[in-house]
Each structure stands twice: as C-alpha cells, then as structure tokens.
Scaffold this motif. Structure first.
Motif, PDB file in Angstrom:
ATOM      1  N   PHE A  74      11.533 -24.543  60.950  1.00  0.00           N
ATOM      2  CA  PHE A  74      12.438 -25.700  60.995  1.00  0.00           C
ATOM      3  C   PHE A  74      13.865 -25.246  61.317  1.00  0.00           C
ATOM      4  CE2 PHE A  74      15.150 -28.927  58.913  1.00  0.00           C
ATOM      5  CZ  PHE A  74      14.645 -30.089  59.489  1.00  0.00           C
ATOM      6  N   ASN A  75      14.318 -24.190  60.643  1.00  0.00           N
ATOM      7  CA  ASN A  75      15.668 -23.667  60.888  1.00  0.00           C
ATOM      8  C   ASN A  75      15.800 -23.100  62.289  1.00  0.00           C
ATOM      9  OD1 ASN A  75      16.425 -24.343  58.272  1.00  0.00           O
ATOM     10  ND2 ASN A  75      15.917 -22.327  57.445  1.00  0.00           N
ATOM     11  N   MET A  76      14.704 -22.549  62.830  1.00  0.00           N
ATOM     12  CA  MET A  76      14.719 -22.037  64.199  1.00  0.00           C
ATOM     13  C   MET A  76      15.040 -23.153  65.192  1.00  0.00           C
ATOM     14  SD  MET A  76      11.558 -20.352  66.384  1.00  0.00           S
ATOM     15  CE  MET A  76      10.691 -21.943  66.497  1.00  0.00           C
ATOM     16  N   TYR A  77      14.394 -24.299  64.999  1.00  0.00           N
ATOM     17  CA  TYR A  77      14.660 -25.425  65.900  1.00  0.00           C
ATOM     18  C   TYR A  77      16.075 -25.953  65.733  1.00  0.00           C
ATOM     19  CZ  TYR A  77       9.703 -25.530  67.055  1.00  0.00           C
ATOM     20  OH  TYR A  77       8.450 -25.200  67.499  1.00  0.00           O
TER      21      TYR A  77
ATOM     22  N   ILE B  43      -1.171 -22.762  68.634  1.00  0.00           N
ATOM     23  CA  ILE B  43      -0.437 -22.488  69.866  1.00  0.00           C
ATOM     24  C   ILE B  43       0.351 -21.185  69.841  1.00  0.00           C
ATOM     25  CG2 ILE B  43      -0.261 -24.943  70.440  1.00  0.00           C
ATOM     26  CD1 ILE B  43       2.713 -24.766  69.566  1.00  0.00           C
ATOM     27  N   ARG B  44       0.815 -20.753  68.658  1.00  0.00           N
ATOM     28  CA  ARG B  44       1.722 -19.604  68.636  1.00  0.00           C
ATOM     29  C   ARG B  44       1.572 -18.830  67.335  1.00  0.00           C
ATOM     30  NH1 ARG B  44       7.155 -21.802  69.884  1.00  0.00           N
ATOM     31  NH2 ARG B  44       6.214 -22.061  71.936  1.00  0.00           N
ATOM     32  N   THR B  45       1.720 -17.504  67.426  1.00  0.00           N
ATOM     33  CA  THR B  45       1.656 -16.641  66.243  1.00  0.00           C
ATOM     34  C   THR B  45       2.960 -15.859  66.103  1.00  0.00           C
ATOM     35  OG1 THR B  45      -0.753 -16.403  66.312  1.00  0.00           O
ATOM     36  CG2 THR B  45       0.480 -14.686  65.170  1.00  0.00           C
ATOM     37  N   TYR B  46       3.502 -15.869  64.904  1.00  0.00           N
ATOM     38  CA  TYR B  46       4.707 -15.108  64.574  1.00  0.00           C
ATOM     39  C   TYR B  46       4.267 -13.942  63.680  1.00  0.00           C
ATOM     40  CZ  TYR B  46       6.897 -19.548  65.930  1.00  0.00           C
ATOM     41  OH  TYR B  46       7.282 -20.693  66.603  1.00  0.00           O
ATOM     42  N   ASN B  47       4.194 -12.738  64.248  1.00  0.00           N
ATOM     43  CA  ASN B  47       3.745 -11.566  63.514  1.00  0.00           C
ATOM     44  C   ASN B  47       4.973 -10.760  63.071  1.00  0.00           C
ATOM     45  OD1 ASN B  47       2.837  -8.803  62.950  1.00  0.00           O
ATOM     46  ND2 ASN B  47       0.840  -9.520  63.673  1.00  0.00           N
TER      47      ASN B  47
ATOM     48  N   SER C 107       7.128  -7.694  64.562  1.00  0.00           N
ATOM     49  CA  SER C 107       8.295  -8.386  65.109  1.00  0.00           C
ATOM     50  C   SER C 107       7.961  -8.978  66.478  1.00  0.00           C
ATOM     51  CB  SER C 107       9.496  -7.427  65.231  1.00  0.00           C
ATOM     52  OG  SER C 107      10.676  -8.154  65.506  1.00  0.00           O
ATOM     53  N   GLN C 108       6.764  -9.576  66.555  1.00  0.00           N
ATOM     54  CA  GLN C 108       6.235 -10.083  67.819  1.00  0.00           C
ATOM     55  C   GLN C 108       5.848 -11.554  67.693  1.00  0.00           C
ATOM     56  OE1 GLN C 108       2.641  -8.144  69.040  1.00  0.00           O
ATOM     57  NE2 GLN C 108       2.608  -9.072  71.062  1.00  0.00           N
ATOM     58  N   VAL C 109       6.187 -12.319  68.717  1.00  0.00           N
ATOM     59  CA  VAL C 109       5.802 -13.734  68.795  1.00  0.00           C
ATOM     60  C   VAL C 109       4.960 -13.912  70.049  1.00  0.00           C
ATOM     61  CG1 VAL C 109       6.595 -16.130  68.854  1.00  0.00           C
ATOM     62  CG2 VAL C 109       7.964 -14.392  67.668  1.00  0.00           C
ATOM     63  N   THR C 110       3.779 -14.528  69.897  1.00  0.00           N
ATOM     64  CA  THR C 110       2.860 -14.700  71.027  1.00  0.00           C
ATOM     65  C   THR C 110       2.477 -16.162  71.159  1.00  0.00           C
ATOM     66  OG1 THR C 110       1.926 -12.488  70.714  1.00  0.00           O
ATOM     67  CG2 THR C 110       0.613 -14.058  71.993  1.00  0.00           C
TER      68      THR C 110
ATOM     69  N   MET D 186      11.856 -10.605  66.147  1.00  0.00           N
ATOM     70  CA  MET D 186      11.664 -11.773  65.285  1.00  0.00           C
ATOM     71  C   MET D 186      12.986 -12.411  64.891  1.00  0.00           C
ATOM     72  SD  MET D 186       9.333 -13.695  64.049  1.00  0.00           S
ATOM     73  CE  MET D 186       7.877 -12.630  64.218  1.00  0.00           C
ATOM     74  N   ASP D 187      13.984 -11.587  64.587  1.00  0.00           N
ATOM     75  CA  ASP D 187      15.279 -12.139  64.182  1.00  0.00           C
ATOM     76  C   ASP D 187      15.874 -12.994  65.296  1.00  0.00           C
ATOM     77  OD1 ASP D 187      15.092 -10.928  61.726  1.00  0.00           O
ATOM     78  OD2 ASP D 187      16.347  -9.207  62.255  1.00  0.00           O
ATOM     79  N   ALA D 188      15.775 -12.508  66.524  1.00  0.00           N
ATOM     80  CA  ALA D 188      16.315 -13.264  67.658  1.00  0.00           C
ATOM     81  C   ALA D 188      15.537 -14.555  67.868  1.00  0.00           C
ATOM     82  CB  ALA D 188      16.276 -12.408  68.929  1.00  0.00           C
TER      83      ALA D 188
END
Length: 233
Positions: free
Chosen positions: A4-7, A179-183, A187-190, A201-203
């Motif tokens: 939520f904070n990311m958006y 749809i998406r995985t935050y590992n 520190s990887q988003v796919t 991940m921080d970015a």
C-alpha cells in the motif's frame, strides 16, 4: 502495508493525488487487513490497471530462528472511479448501518456512531468507512467506493464476453491470479505475466522501480492487441 505504501510513494513520484479512504489494521499482526485509497491524476487507471491480482511476499521473519522463508499474499484491486452516468445507485437498493469506529485492538476511537456500513442489496457488496469523524463524510466516501465496485462488477461481466481476453498473455485481471512475487531474501521482484524481474527491494518499495514493470506490461498489452488484430484480419 508495504505494498500500500509503495503505491502511495509511486503516486507521489508520478505527480498524482493519493488519498487514503479507509485503513483496517490486522488484529495481533503487523500490516493491514484492508486498505482503500483513491488515486487521481492523468493516466492513473491506464498505468495501474494491470496491478490487479495477487501479490506474493516471501521473507524470513525476524522471529524465525531456523531461517525458513515464509510466504504471505495480498490482493490488489484497481477500479476506475464510476461517475453518476456509469452507475446509478437507488436508495431502495442500499441499506446503511451506523456503528462506532474501532481502532486497532477493537477499542472505540469515537464517542458517536459515525462509522458507516453500506450494503448493496441486489449484489451483496458491502463497503465500510470509518476514517472520518462525520457520519455524512463516511457515507459519501462509502458510496463512492460502492459505485466503483459495482462498475467493476459490470465491467468484469463484459470482459468475460470479449473474445480478446481468451488468450491473454498478461493475465485477465482476475483478483485470484498470482501476478508478482516480492522475494526479500534475494531483494528480487518478479512479475510472472511478462517474466520480468528487478533487483532492489528498497527501491521497489520506494516506488522507484514500479514504472519498469508497468512499461513492460503495457508493451506486452500492445503486442497482444496487434496479434489479435492480425488473427482477425
């Protein structure tokens, strides 16, 4: 809460207006049980429409002594705001219930029954709103969210009838679709629809990398539309 904070941060970077309408915190757990926001600005729905679906989070919790990765999920729904022309809600079709606002842990945060629960009787869609101190403000916000959800229901029905979604490569926009995985460990988003990954991940959570995913999804969507046109030709 992190998604939520990311958006919220992405909206700020994009020059959009982000207004949190309602946030319900999970009892006994960190994070949100439900969070609703209104994002307004040029091209908002066009850029965010493919965020709808299940977002999977993988991490090793601070309380995990064996280093095992835990998986949690959150479901994102992106709905266009419905105008009065799109959706007309009749008074006879809704039931409005008033209740006292509750904070985390269930304690009362208001001395009056200002929280509002609106139920759309024909569909069973329920919207609760308690962020404002005024009953009228909460009802107005709840009706806005209800109109958007009813419009989305109608839009989904229409989409099911459209043949161009039968072989969609970037997904149907169904909220049950992963749809998406935050590992966090890597520190990887796919994004599984376009098989696109980003590291940092921080970015990502700061809203800095989401544009890259959005651009990939929009590009794939344009290719898909061209393929459909060629098949019909």
């Amino acid at each position: 809460a992190e998604i939520f904070n990311m958006y919220q941060k992405f909206a700020s970077r994009s020059g959009w207006r982000f207004e949190a309408l309602n946030i319900s915190k999970s009892e006994g757990l960190p994070g949100y049980r439900e969070a609703i926001a209104m994002i307004s600005g040029e091209g908002v729905f066009g850029r965010l429409r493919f965020e709808t679906g299940v977002h999977r989070v993988q991490r090793v919790p601070a309380t995990e002594s064996q280093g095992r990765i835990h998986t949690s999920t959150c479901t994102v729904a992106v709905l266009p705001e419905a105008s009065e022309v799109n959706v007309k809600i009749e008074d006879k079709d809704i039931r409005v219930d008033l209740f006292r606002s509750r904070g985390a842990g269930g304690q009362s945060v208001n001395t009056t029954d200002s929280a509002v629960r609106v139920t759309h009787l024909p569909t069973g869609v329920v919207v609760s709103m308690q962020d404002e101190r005024s009953q009228h403000q909460n009802k107005a916000k709840a009706l806005k969210v209800l109109a958007a959800r009813l419009y989305d229901l109608e839009r989904e029905e229409q989409q099911k009838l459209r043949a161009d979604l039968r072989s969609s490569q970037i997904g149907t926009g169904d909220r049950s679709e992963k749809i998406r995985t935050y590992n966090f460990s890597r520190s990887q988003v796919t994004d599984h629809r376009v098989k696109h990954s980003e590291f940092g991940m921080d970015a990502m959570l700061n809203g800095e990398l989401l544009d890259n995913f959005v651009d990939e999804l929009l590009f794939e969507r344009r290719l898909e539309q061209l393929r459909f046109l060629n098949e019909e030709a």
